[in-house]
Scaffold this motif. Structure first.
Motif, PDB file in Angstrom:
ATOM      1  N   ILE A  60      53.274  13.049  46.155  1.00 39.57           N
ATOM      2  CA  ILE A  60      53.620  14.061  47.161  1.00 39.57           C
ATOM      3  C   ILE A  60      52.788  15.321  46.949  1.00 39.57           C
ATOM      4  O   ILE A  60      52.293  15.930  47.903  1.00 39.57           O
ATOM      5  CB  ILE A  60      55.121  14.384  47.098  1.00 39.57           C
ATOM      6  CG1 ILE A  60      55.944  13.182  47.587  1.00 39.57           C
ATOM      7  CG2 ILE A  60      55.452  15.621  47.939  1.00 39.57           C
ATOM      8  CD1 ILE A  60      57.426  13.349  47.434  1.00 39.57           C
ATOM      9  N   THR A  61      52.616  15.712  45.698  1.00 37.90           N
ATOM     10  CA  THR A  61      51.839  16.920  45.389  1.00 37.90           C
ATOM     11  C   THR A  61      50.390  16.765  45.824  1.00 37.90           C
ATOM     12  O   THR A  61      49.805  17.679  46.410  1.00 37.90           O
ATOM     13  CB  THR A  61      51.904  17.219  43.886  1.00 37.90           C
ATOM     14  OG1 THR A  61      53.268  17.414  43.500  1.00 37.90           O
ATOM     15  CG2 THR A  61      51.102  18.468  43.543  1.00 37.90           C
ATOM     16  N   VAL A  63      49.149  14.764  48.176  1.00 33.73           N
ATOM     17  CA  VAL A  63      49.070  14.759  49.637  1.00 33.73           C
ATOM     18  C   VAL A  63      49.265  16.166  50.181  1.00 33.73           C
ATOM     19  O   VAL A  63      48.530  16.620  51.066  1.00 33.73           O
ATOM     20  CB  VAL A  63      50.121  13.801  50.228  1.00 33.73           C
ATOM     21  CG1 VAL A  63      50.187  13.956  51.744  1.00 33.73           C
ATOM     22  CG2 VAL A  63      49.778  12.355  49.877  1.00 33.73           C
ATOM     23  N   THR A  64      50.254  16.878  49.639  1.00 35.86           N
ATOM     24  CA  THR A  64      50.538  18.234  50.103  1.00 35.86           C
ATOM     25  C   THR A  64      49.347  19.157  49.879  1.00 35.86           C
ATOM     26  O   THR A  64      48.962  19.927  50.763  1.00 35.86           O
ATOM     27  CB  THR A  64      51.777  18.793  49.382  1.00 35.86           C
ATOM     28  OG1 THR A  64      52.901  17.943  49.638  1.00 35.86           O
ATOM     29  CG2 THR A  64      52.103  20.197  49.873  1.00 35.86           C
ATOM     30  N   ASN A  65      48.767  19.078  48.706  1.00 42.40           N
ATOM     31  CA  ASN A  65      47.601  19.926  48.408  1.00 42.40           C
ATOM     32  C   ASN A  65      46.435  19.620  49.337  1.00 42.40           C
ATOM     33  O   ASN A  65      45.699  20.518  49.752  1.00 42.40           O
ATOM     34  CB  ASN A  65      47.170  19.738  46.957  1.00 42.40           C
ATOM     35  CG  ASN A  65      48.146  20.373  45.979  1.00 42.40           C
ATOM     36  OD1 ASN A  65      48.923  21.250  46.355  1.00 42.40           O
ATOM     37  ND2 ASN A  65      48.114  19.938  44.733  1.00 42.40           N
ATOM     38  N   SER A  66      46.260  18.345  49.669  1.00 41.91           N
ATOM     39  CA  SER A  66      45.181  17.951  50.583  1.00 41.91           C
ATOM     40  C   SER A  66      45.420  18.532  51.973  1.00 41.91           C
ATOM     41  O   SER A  66      44.494  19.046  52.616  1.00 41.91           O
ATOM     42  CB  SER A  66      45.091  16.428  50.655  1.00 41.91           C
ATOM     43  OG  SER A  66      44.141  16.021  51.616  1.00 41.91           O
ATOM     44  N   LEU A  67      46.663  18.460  52.452  1.00 42.99           N
ATOM     45  CA  LEU A  67      46.985  18.991  53.783  1.00 42.99           C
ATOM     46  C   LEU A  67      46.798  20.503  53.817  1.00 42.99           C
ATOM     47  O   LEU A  67      46.242  21.047  54.772  1.00 42.99           O
ATOM     48  CB  LEU A  67      48.430  18.630  54.147  1.00 42.99           C
ATOM     49  CG  LEU A  67      48.740  17.143  54.326  1.00 42.99           C
ATOM     50  CD1 LEU A  67      50.233  16.937  54.554  1.00 42.99           C
ATOM     51  CD2 LEU A  67      47.950  16.557  55.484  1.00 42.99           C
ATOM     52  N   ILE A  68      47.246  21.171  52.768  1.00 44.47           N
ATOM     53  CA  ILE A  68      47.117  22.626  52.723  1.00 44.47           C
ATOM     54  C   ILE A  68      45.653  23.035  52.660  1.00 44.47           C
ATOM     55  O   ILE A  68      45.241  24.025  53.280  1.00 44.47           O
ATOM     56  CB  ILE A  68      47.899  23.194  51.521  1.00 44.47           C
ATOM     57  CG1 ILE A  68      49.404  22.986  51.743  1.00 44.47           C
ATOM     58  CG2 ILE A  68      47.596  24.678  51.318  1.00 44.47           C
ATOM     59  CD1 ILE A  68      50.267  23.395  50.559  1.00 44.47           C
ATOM     60  N   LYS A 231      46.123  16.751  60.262  1.00 48.48           N
ATOM     61  CA  LYS A 231      46.338  17.221  58.892  1.00 48.48           C
ATOM     62  C   LYS A 231      46.494  18.744  58.848  1.00 48.48           C
ATOM     63  O   LYS A 231      47.276  19.264  58.062  1.00 48.48           O
ATOM     64  CB  LYS A 231      45.174  16.784  58.006  1.00 48.48           C
ATOM     65  CG  LYS A 231      45.147  15.298  57.704  1.00 48.48           C
ATOM     66  CD  LYS A 231      43.924  14.913  56.879  1.00 48.48           C
ATOM     67  CE  LYS A 231      44.001  15.513  55.486  1.00 48.48           C
ATOM     68  NZ  LYS A 231      42.849  15.084  54.643  1.00 48.48           N
ATOM     69  N   LEU A 234      50.034  19.488  59.865  1.00 51.92           N
ATOM     70  CA  LEU A 234      50.952  19.144  58.786  1.00 51.92           C
ATOM     71  C   LEU A 234      50.824  20.122  57.631  1.00 51.92           C
ATOM     72  O   LEU A 234      51.820  20.492  56.996  1.00 51.92           O
ATOM     73  CB  LEU A 234      50.675  17.711  58.287  1.00 51.92           C
ATOM     74  CG  LEU A 234      50.974  16.581  59.286  1.00 51.92           C
ATOM     75  CD1 LEU A 234      50.523  15.244  58.735  1.00 51.92           C
ATOM     76  CD2 LEU A 234      52.478  16.539  59.590  1.00 51.92           C
ATOM     77  N   GLY A 235      49.597  20.547  57.362  1.00 53.93           N
ATOM     78  CA  GLY A 235      49.382  21.549  56.321  1.00 53.93           C
ATOM     79  C   GLY A 235      50.048  22.867  56.661  1.00 53.93           C
ATOM     80  O   GLY A 235      50.603  23.553  55.799  1.00 53.93           O
TER      81      GLY A 235
END
Length: 236
Positions: A60-61, A63-68, A231, A234-235
């Motif tokens: 999750i971390t 994926v989240t970092n990639s979106l942000i 993305k 979502l970010g």
């Protein structure tokens, strides 16, 4: 030959209390084995759950970092465009928004993302070019980059310098310029000079960016950019 045999028997029948203690001790040991076995199972289950939790949180971390990170590029590009154009006297919020929408439109017909285009526009603004001039230069920056295989910011830097008088830079990278025609246009007015340079760029690279988009791989790039926009949302 006779063998002697000795049998020693310890009989606790006469000691009922001692026998009772031994029986209780045995029962306690049996219960301990059962409890220890249950504890091992519990520890094993806890370990598996912790590993699953760590794996899930890690995924999750990432994926989240990639979106942000994707969202960050878009936000920073837009914010720089806002800042740089507000330093150009007479620029309105509507003109800035129009440039962003122009970038979004060119993303649909080229292989460049809108955040890349906006970043190039913000660089052009550092040369104190007006929003109208930047709008006209935007497709030329895309065509030049597509034709020469350079990134947008490099092309924007080169054209920005050309439009403030350093046209010799264009010749250095192999762009054909009618020197006599450029002098005549410059003698007439800055507008004529700009129009001459725009036509020169079109003569060298016109349509290159869209030509690359109109290929199977170009269409794939378009799909990836569409996913990139998702993305970004979502970010956000």
């Amino acid at each position: 030959m006779a063998r002697n045999s000795f049998d020693i028997n310890i009989n606790l029948k006469g000691f009922p209390q001692a026998q009772a203690h031994i029986s209780k001790t045995k029962e306690g040991m049996d219960r301990m084995r059962v409890s220890t076995s249950g504890l091992k199972r519990s520890v094993g289950a806890l370990r598996n759950n912790m590993l699953l939790y760590a794996f899930t949180i890690g995924a999750i971390t990432r994926v989240t970092n990639s979106l942000i990170a994707t969202y960050r590029k878009q936000v920073e590009a837009e914010r720089l465009l806002d800042n740089n154009l507000k330093n150009v006297i007479g620029t309105t919020d509507l003109q800035i928004q129009n440039l962003k929408e122009l970038a979004s439109g060119y993303q649909q017909v080229t292989t460049f993302g809108d955040e890349q285009i906006i970043s190039a526009q913000s660089l052009l603004a550092t040369f104190q070019l007006t929003s109208d001039t930047i709008a006209q230069l935007t497709p030329r920056v895309l065509d030049m980059s597509a034709a020469m295989g350079t990134d947008l910011r490099s092309s924007a830097l080169l054209l920005g310098k050309a439009f403030v008088g350093e046209t010799s830079r264009l010749k250095q990278v192999g762009i054909v310029i009618d020197t006599v025609g450029l002098k005549l246009a410059k003698a007439k007015s800055p507008i004529e000079e700009a129009a001459f340079l725009l036509k020169t760029l079109d003569d060298n690279f016109g349509g290159a960016a869209q030509a690359l988009r109109d290929t199977p791989l170009g269409e794939l790039d378009g799909l990836n950019m569409g996913l990139g926009d998702l993305k970004e949302k979502l970010g956000e």
